[in-house]
Enzyme design. Sequence first.
Site, short mmCIF file in Angstrom:
data_model
loop_
_atom_site.label_atom_id
_atom_site.label_comp_id
_atom_site.label_asym_id
_atom_site.label_seq_id
_atom_site.Cartn_x
_atom_site.Cartn_y
_atom_site.Cartn_z
N HIS A 15 35.58 42.02 31.26
CA HIS A 15 34.13 42.13 31.25
C HIS A 15 33.56 42.66 32.56
CE1 HIS A 15 30.03 41.35 30.14
NE2 HIS A 15 29.85 40.59 31.20
N CYS A 16 34.32 42.60 33.65
CA CYS A 16 33.74 42.85 34.97
C CYS A 16 33.89 44.28 35.47
CB CYS A 16 34.33 41.88 35.99
SG CYS A 16 33.91 40.16 35.68
N ILE A 17 35.13 44.69 35.75
CA ILE A 17 35.34 45.92 36.50
C ILE A 17 34.86 47.17 35.76
CG2 ILE A 17 37.04 47.31 37.76
CD1 ILE A 17 38.69 44.77 38.12
#
Length: 441
Positions: free
Chosen positions: A274-276
């Site tokens: 979900h982040c990078i």
Amino acid sequence: MSENFNRLLERIESRDAKVGILGMGYVGLPLSVAAFDAGFPVLGFDVDETKIASLNAAQSPIERVANSRLATMREEGLFEVTSDFSRTSECDLLIICVPTPLGKHREPDLSYVVQTVEAIKPNLRKGQLVSLESTTYPGTSRDLIKPILESTGLESGADFFIAYSPEREDPGNPDFETRTIPKVVGGDGDHALQAATAFYGAVVEKAVPVSSCEVAEAVKLTENIFRSVNIALVNELKIIYARLGINVWDVIDAAATKPFGFMPFYPGPGLGGHCIPIDPFYLTWRAREFQVPTRFIELAGEVNLQAPYFVIEEVAKALSDRKHKSVAGSRILLLGVAYKKNVEDTRESPGFVLIEELERRGAKVDFYDPYVPVIPNLREHPEMVGRKSEDFDPENFSEYDAILLCTDHDNVDYEAIAERADLIVDTRNVFDHSKNNIVQA
């Protein structure tokens, strides 16, 4: 002002404060366990009734949280999950852990945050702390959350308190858990910061207070932009070195022996989680409001987005060179659809891009993933939802024209695969590349 603050601080210090965690996913559920372990009663909120029923039956949807932990929490009567958001009034602390995806044009989609804050608003009361953990752009707490909650007539910093503390979960990492990862904390004013620091300091081993919510919001973006840029660099180096006949993993491993000035990052088939893949675009969007260019960040994003397509070309080349076949009509087995090894999390996995593009070119694609028996609901690639993993049967591997390694789970017998597969395209440097049936990508 001091009365609301002092009462909240006393309840935190005595562990009488009830913690409401909104969003029972990969961030909210581990945080629930950590808060329980610190002595706080926890009330979870979610909109998925199936998930709610499972959690209340002590059935965890994620491997990181064992069923036995949930059973203990339930037996002690200190953990419950509900879809009744009017019960937020029972909670002294409200921690928002909902998704913050991108829209179709890679603009921030804060609809889940807004919906959650709107659900809190009718029952907001004096003495509550509202903390956002979802990744977002600097200014969200002040410019978005604060006006919604203050529309009740209550005042932030006097009647209630707003904080931001970015999640730092790393699923599949056995060396760290929620409790042992330092927690950055920013607040809307001194009392908000003190209250949030007191709570998080009780739940994790180290709370790291910063000067504002904006600083805390920027911290999370900076951490993930750092990774995005460096991964883009090694993905580009992989392409260059491949043309020069050089193994990029050999180069990185040798460079990593330098005890200073170098940090190893490794290439792969694309970014997941979900982040990078998402967070850098939150900052580029925000920067445009201030007419600030973000060329470096955007270039890294472009390189990483192209990584799966480089792999596809390598698959096509390997099929042509080794088997005199095209992608069209070939049978291909994808190893791993989780976004990283040893987890069941498929969010933003490059595996789905690989499947989609190979099938667009006419291949028949199956997948095997010991952590993902069935592809779950996805915001992207909804047509793949419900597809089932193949069984692990090395005897069948020779029936595939190519096996494409996407996710290098530790609990897979790669030697058995290498012995029987005619062609393997390896994006993770798992196989012995001296063997004739192994191609690096």
